[in-house]
Design an enzyme around this catalytic site. Structure first.
Site, PDB file in Angstrom:
ATOM      1  N   HIS A 145       0.827  -1.203   0.000  1.00 51.87           N
ATOM      2  CA  HIS A 145       0.000   0.000   0.000  1.00 51.87           C
ATOM      3  C   HIS A 145       0.863   1.255   0.000  1.00 51.87           C
ATOM      4  O   HIS A 145       1.896   1.313   0.670  1.00 51.87           O
ATOM      5  CB  HIS A 145      -0.933   0.015   1.216  1.00 51.87           C
ATOM      6  N   HIS A 146       0.421   2.254  -0.755  1.00 54.92           N
ATOM      7  CA  HIS A 146       1.183   3.496  -0.870  1.00 54.92           C
ATOM      8  C   HIS A 146       1.260   4.235   0.465  1.00 54.92           C
ATOM      9  O   HIS A 146       2.131   5.093   0.673  1.00 54.92           O
ATOM     10  CB  HIS A 146       0.550   4.400  -1.929  1.00 54.92           C
ATOM     11  N   ALA A 147       0.363   3.928   1.392  1.00 57.48           N
ATOM     12  CA  ALA A 147       0.436   4.546   2.717  1.00 57.48           C
ATOM     13  C   ALA A 147       1.668   4.079   3.480  1.00 57.48           C
ATOM     14  O   ALA A 147       2.143   4.762   4.385  1.00 57.48           O
ATOM     15  CB  ALA A 147      -0.816   4.212   3.531  1.00 57.48           C
ATOM     16  N   ASN A 317       5.704   7.952   2.993  1.00 61.30           N
ATOM     17  CA  ASN A 317       6.047   8.757   1.837  1.00 61.30           C
ATOM     18  C   ASN A 317       6.715  10.051   2.258  1.00 61.30           C
ATOM     19  O   ASN A 317       6.208  10.773   3.115  1.00 61.30           O
ATOM     20  CB  ASN A 317       4.782   9.082   1.043  1.00 61.30           C
TER      21      ASN A 317
END
Length: 496
Positions: A145-147, A317
């Protein structure tokens, strides 16, 4: 327990059944280098289990605050089950590249379970009819997941499950993992209230840190050393609509030395400039075939890492972004490369003046409840169709290792990126470099790109045309920019 940053939380809020927000890769391995000459699934499981301590994301799960009144938290999952996260499948005969792309797109389109650690690995066998691959190769489709990660922090996961030799050495990690208990809702609400009180002070701090960069950018614009884009929006295309839940995937591979040879023929150009111009040419060809090429230049959002050396192992990120023109309105490939180089240079200078880290910090100015509500309303109301897009697609570059690396002794042959799309942005292009190979891959909405093999072919043709044009131009003097006109001197007024 660690709270997500505003940017990480945004990827959780943006998630809908049609827009899962995970990133990943399709990595292809040659097991002939492994100790037994092949890899069984139970050996893959055992190998990954021995490396779980190498990356924080493997055993952390989300805990969301009631009503999303504040950003979620990471906890160490007390119910972690490795076999849920590592799956096994085989292509049916004949096992060709088209089948692999279809399977990768289908697997990538399925959302991750947000109540478990946010990653999956799927081992894929049956690749024996893919041109250019040794017999017996396997693929691993990864989803994270990009989180949890960006392109740079994803290197930690890559490092955890790869070695620089094929003999599978034992490795020690400096992590002492212990599961957490899930916090009560009352505790999360109290934390949310405390953070709400602190929010104005955080905003003031962000603004204070940003003022020098904004002042520098303003000065550059006043002296015309910097230029703002001609418009704040991009032209509408078939990629910039509400997306479906279906995906397509494909990719092409290039010899990195060939890309560098083209770059060397233009003063100041970079490998990224060449890649951007190849995408610009590919998009131009593909959209011309659909009678959908806009008259105005299409633009791409290019993420920029703001991660410092001591933040490489941090979760989440730490990125900013710049908008670059792709030169889709230019037919000549050399002129397109010159245009892309100039636009990219200006975007870099503008982003540098403001400060990429300052732009990243500004994402923290929106309270969690408002960010979550806004993201959900935008998706459910279909607002992507009601306005011009800020950019047409994403182009992101993921640097890979310069040497051979091995997964459980199997050598990595090549790797392609797979990424998320969302309403208003139905195409993401990912560049992977590994050893002497550069791969350009893309993930798109199936309703927008029903024939991904044609876009992949257009990318190949775009580079071939640029390479041929540069070879033809070789030996000719490089085009020089026209000298800047000096302002005319004011004539002195005659004295009366």
């Amino acid at each position: 327990m660690q709270q997500l940053s505003p940017m990480d939380a945004a990827f959780v809020y943006m998630e809908t059944p049609s827009t899962p927000m995970h990133i990943g890769s399709l990595a292809i391995y040659d097991p002939s280098t492994s100790p037994n000459g092949k890899l069984r699934f139970k050996e893959v499981l055992s190998f990954i289990e021995s490396r779980l301590d190498g990356a924080w994301a493997f055993r952390r799960r989300l805990v969301r605050v009631p009503f999303d009144l504040d950003h979620p938290y990471w906890i160490e999952d007390p119910d972690f089950d490795l076999e849920y996260h590592v799956r096994h499948i085989a292509l049916p005969e004949p096992g060709d590249w088209r089948q692999l792309c279809i399977l990768a797109a289908r697997l990538h389109s399925r959302p991750l379970d947000l109540n478990k650690p946010l990653w999956e690995f799927t081992v894929i066998e049956g690749l024996d009819n893919i041109e250019g691959l040794p017999k017996g190769c396997i693929a691993i489709l990864s989803k994270v997941h990009h989180a949890a990660i960006d392109g740079m922090s994803g290197v930690e996961i890559t490092t955890a499950v790869h070695d620089v030799t094929p003999d599978v050495p034992e490795r020690e990690f400096d992590m002492n993992w212990r599961p957490d208990s899930k916090p009560a809702d009352a505790e999360l609400l109290i934390r949310a209230q405390i953070n709400a009180v602190r929010q104005p002070f955080k905003m003031a701090d962000i603004m204070a840190r940003s003022i020098p960069g904004l002042a520098k950018a303003s000065a550059g614009l006043l002296t015309r050393d910097l230029k703002l884009p001609a418009t704040g929006t991009a032209p509408n295309t078939l990629f910039n609509q509400t997306v479906s839940s279906h995906r397509v995937f494909d990719g092409v591979r290039f010899d990195l030395d060939e890309i560098k040879a083209v770059k060397a023929e233009m003063d100041g150009a970079t490998v990224n400039d060449v890649v951007l111009s190849v995408f610009g040419g590919g998009l131009r060809k593909y959209l011309l075939s659909k009678n959908d090429l806009p008259k105005d230049d299409m633009t791409a959002m290019a993420p920029i890492s703001v991660r410092s050396e001591d933040e490489k192992k941090d979760l989440g990120n730490q990125v900013s972004a710049m908008i670059v023109g792709l030169g889709t309105h230019i037919e000549d490939p050399v002129e397109r490369l010159e245009y892309v180089h100039g636009r990219a240079q200006n975007s870099k200078e503008l982003t540098s003046a403001i400060g990429a880290r300052n732009l990243s910090r500004m994402s923290g100015m929106t309270p969690g409840a408002l960010m979550g509500l806004g993201a959900r309303l935008y998706a459910r109301a279909g607002l992507a169709n009601a306005h011009a897009p800020a950019y047409n697609c994403v182009v992101t570059n993921v640097p890979g290792p310069p040497m051979d690396i091995y997964f459980a002794g199997a050598r990595l042959v090549e790797q392609f990126g797979v990424g998320p799309i969302f309403d208003g942005m139905g195409l993401i292009n990912i560049v992977y470099s590994s050893g002497g190979t550069l791969t350009l891959s893309f993930t798109a909405d199936r309703d927008a790109v029903s024939d991904p093999e044609n876009y992949a072919a257009a990318l190949r043709e775009s580079f071939d045309e640029l390479k041929a044009a540069m070879a033809k131009r070789k030996g000719k003097p490089a085009r020089k920019k026209a000298p800047a006109k000096k302002p005319a001197k004011k004539k002195a007024k005659a004295k009366a």
